[in-house]
Enzyme design. Structure first.
Site, mmCIF file in Angstrom:
data_model
loop_
_atom_site.group_PDB
_atom_site.id
_atom_site.type_symbol
_atom_site.label_atom_id
_atom_site.label_comp_id
_atom_site.label_asym_id
_atom_site.label_seq_id
_atom_site.Cartn_x
_atom_site.Cartn_y
_atom_site.Cartn_z
ATOM 1 N NE ARG A 269 1.944 -9.177 4.856
ATOM 2 C CZ ARG A 269 0.701 -9.122 4.420
ATOM 3 N NH1 ARG A 269 -0.196 -9.989 4.871
ATOM 4 N NH2 ARG A 269 0.329 -8.203 3.553
ATOM 5 C CE LYS B 82 -11.872 -8.240 6.770
ATOM 6 N NZ LYS B 82 -10.748 -9.115 6.860
ATOM 7 C CG HIS C 2 -6.178 -1.611 1.273
ATOM 8 N ND1 HIS C 2 -4.839 -1.428 1.433
ATOM 9 C CD2 HIS C 2 -6.779 -0.715 2.078
ATOM 10 C CE1 HIS C 2 -4.637 -0.454 2.307
ATOM 11 N NE2 HIS C 2 -5.790 -0.006 2.713
ATOM 12 C CG HIS D 229 -3.615 -0.112 -2.790
ATOM 13 N ND1 HIS D 229 -2.499 -0.857 -3.080
ATOM 14 C CD2 HIS D 229 -3.983 -0.447 -1.520
ATOM 15 C CE1 HIS D 229 -2.192 -1.602 -2.035
ATOM 16 N NE2 HIS D 229 -3.071 -1.381 -1.073
ATOM 17 C CG ASP E 44 -1.850 -5.300 -2.691
ATOM 18 O OD1 ASP E 44 -3.075 -5.168 -2.513
ATOM 19 O OD2 ASP E 44 -0.993 -4.973 -1.856
ATOM 20 C CB CYS F 60 -0.962 0.019 1.171
ATOM 21 S SG CYS F 60 -1.342 -1.570 1.893
ATOM 22 C CD GLN G 127 -0.592 -8.905 -0.372
ATOM 23 O OE1 GLN G 127 -0.067 -7.813 -0.517
ATOM 24 N NE2 GLN G 127 -1.503 -9.119 0.541
HETATM 25 ZN ZN LIG Z 1 -3.216 -2.274 0.691
#
Ligand SMILES: [Zn+2]
Ligand SMILES: [Zn+2]
Length: 610
Positions: A321, A422, A468, A343, A341, A292, A339
């Site tokens: 992580r 979410k 996200h 945004h 991912d 992010c 990911q």
């Molecule tokens: Zn994010």
């Protein structure tokens, strides 16, 4: 767990049970009673046994014991036999409330129970349950007698630290399962066996998809060529879909300075999941745990007007992580993963439409991979930032997007992150198991922390709305899940090798290579089984590799410039020219079909299964 359930105390430990769902509640009560029945038998066998806890869990129960010697499989059989004998006596479960001092005296020989008693708030009633000669510290509830416990089976022995703490003693845990009817017990055991057969770690080795190396480090996946091909195909497909739907692709670095994680708050709230920093010219840099902040910095690289919005940035972003070594699990739980991912930066008015767009994409993905899915809407948790009004508006936006798509969903009450509500979509695989799927998360927090704005029609700066979104989640977990979902038999569009050309003797090797090269020209991934094996062995090998199409070539096929086609399920399609074969299968591959041919598809349609 979906949050319509509340924590009901079923044991010395809590299990999430929905009190409205009486079946779930009764199952947990019966399974916990079975753990007492097991403890009674263990004490018959080991009079000095000390007892930890014995809760009901999903699909069964366990009990932790401190025993003078390690348990063997023979012990399990013996314990099970004693359980059946005691069950036949229909021993009633008798509840008794006792004073704290009496409880401490009663369990004096048992340090674990003493610790549990000491942990009970003063003023809380202490209860025991007794069946036959066995009395246990327990909140209950229990079934009436041991005869009310359904068919059960003890399954396995494992080591378990007392209270999950590696500095405390290691106890021996026995797992068991219990069901209302013999049919349900048999069904459950069959599903377990099937799950083992599909285990992605086993299939990953057999199909040569991935490995983990001690020298590289635990939880770090090495993608072998065949696994990498599957991932590449999944990624290509997803990238194409995203570009078609107005996403922009970006790349961000794997390490970033502490400055960004101070602003984002990750160093405050997420540090235990991050790796130790490395120092570069006296500045601490961290492996990136999330994508992010990088995407926000890209957005902030320019001043945006409302006319630019929505801006959808997408990255196959690799993050790192920290997971404890004990929790690592094949490709499903790892330390580094990529990911899909994205945004989305938009105005408040655009939230519903943007979320609906993500939902559409998520549903399309589920169809392509052959997953059923379940949808959850997670609402404001107890600890949250942002006012009630903002939460209500945002949650409503998500709800409208779901309802606009006619999607049934379950409310996950209080299940949102502290920074926004979410939508969670869970994939339901071929065995009916739920896997983490797409998540669509609104964020009130980062736009504030990073002061992320756009210029509105009124010429003023307004706070941007930030979403996200991941669809497949981690590529590692997704592909690991796919291996289990398909039991390693990937649909042709994803199969690393789509066709194996199998010469019956060496005499057909040259022709076979010619066939392979003609098919490669048509875009197929083809291998030639020219090893010095008997034909049956080559076919068996191709079947074990779960290659969708086998093209057998003998003298006759060479003469007729053709191939004898066989599917991996053993079905024979007869002899045909190379062109005819390509024309037969390419349409299925191009539309990413889950089926290998028209008959396959018709049969699945008739059975209404994949
Ligand atoms: Zn994010
Ligand atoms: Zn109990």
């Amino acid at each position: 767990m979906p949050e319509t359930s509340v924590q009901v105390e079923i044991a010395e430990m809590d299990i999430a049970v929905d009190p409205e769902n009486t079946r779930e509640y009764e199952l947990a009560r019966m399974r916990h009673s079975c753990s007492h029945l097991m403890a009674e038998a263990v004490r018959e066998l080991f009079p000095d046994a000390k007892f930890g806890i014995g809760p009901a869990i999903e699909h069964g129960f366990y009990y932790d014991f401190d025993l003078p010697r390690p348990l063997t499989p023979d012990d399990l059989a013996e314990i099970e036999a004693r359980m059946r004998a005691n069950q036949a006596k229909a021993e009633p479960f008798v509840r008794e409330e006792i004073a704290r001092d009496d409880a401490l005296r009663l369990f004096a020989a048992n340090p674990y129970k003493i610790e549990l008693i000491d942990g009970l708030p003063t003023g809380e009633a202490i209860t025991t349950y007794q069946q036959g000669p066995f009395r246990d510290l327990c909140r209950g509830p229990h079934v009436a007698t041991t005869a009310d416990i359904g068919p059960f089976k003890l399954q396995s022995i494992a080591g378990a630290y007392w209270r999950g703490d590696e500095h405390r003693p290691m106890l021996q845990r026995i797992y068991g399962t219990a069901w209302p009817t013999p049919e349900e017990l048999a069904g459950h055991l069959e599903r377990l066996e099937e799950a083992q057969r599909r285990d992605h770690r086993r299939l990953g080795r057999e199909l040569d998809l991935f490995s983990v190396s001690d020298e590289i480090g635990p939880g770090l996946i090495l993608w072998h060529p065949k696994g990498a091909m599957i991932r590449y195909l999944v990624e290509q497909f997803e990238q194409k879909e995203q570009l078609a739907r107005g996403y922009d692709l970006v790349y961000t670095p794997h390490i970033a300075s502490e400055k960004i994680y101070k602003i984002s708050g990750h160093l405050e709230t997420y540090r235990e999941n991050m790796y130790s920093p490395m120092s570069i010219e006296d500045v601490d840099y961290y492996l990136k745990p999330m994508n992010c902040p990088g995407h926000i910095m890209i957005y902030k690289g320019q001043i945006h007007s409302y006319r630019d919005l929505p801006i959808r940035l997408a990255e196959l972003g690799t993050v790192y992580r920290y997971e404890r070594s004990g929790t690592l699990h094949g490709m499903l739980r790892v330390r580094g993963f990529t990911q899909d991912d994205s945004h989305i930066f938009c105005t408040n008015d655009q939230i519903t439409a943007e979320v609906a767009g993500v939902i559409d994409l998520a549903i399309d993905m589920a169809k392509v991979f052959g997953y059923e899915f379940k949808t959850y809407l997670a609402t404001k948790p107890a600890k949250a930032i942002g006012g009630d009004a903002a939460w209500a508006t945002a949650t409503d936006g998500l709800r409208q997007a779901l309802e606009g798509r006619g999607l049934p969903y379950t409310i996950d009450e209080g299940g949102g992150a502290f920074y926004g509500p979410k939508i969670d979509i869970k994939w339901v695989d071929a065995l009916g198991r739920e896997w983490t799927g797409p998540t669509i998360q609104l964020d009130f927090n980062l736009p504030e922390r990073f002061d992320v704005n756009y210029i509105a029609e009124d010429g003023d700066r307004h706070r941007v709305a930030m979403i996200h979104r991941t669809l497949l989640g981690s590529m590692e977990r997704f592909v690991g899940g796919l291996v289990e979902h398909y039991a390693g038999a990937f649909p042709a569009w994803l199969a690393p090798v789509q066709a194996a050309v199998i010469p019956i003797t060496d005499g057909q090797n040259e022709f076979s290579h010619g066939v392979a090269s003609r098919l490669r020209d048509r875009g197929l991934r083809v291998a030639v089984s020219d090893q010095r094996d008997r034909m049956q062995a080559k076919i068996r090998d191709a079947q074990l590799q779960k290659i969708p199409y086998m093209l057998v070539v003998g003298k006759r096929e060479v003469e007729a410039d053709s191939v004898a086609v066989r599917l991996r399920n053993g079905r024979d399609l007869g002899t045909m020219t190379v062109t005819a074969f390509a024309n037969l299968v390419l349409p299925f591959i191009e539309r990413r079909s889950l089926y290998l041919d028209a008959i396959d598809e018709a049969e699945a349609g008739a059975l209404n299964v994949r």
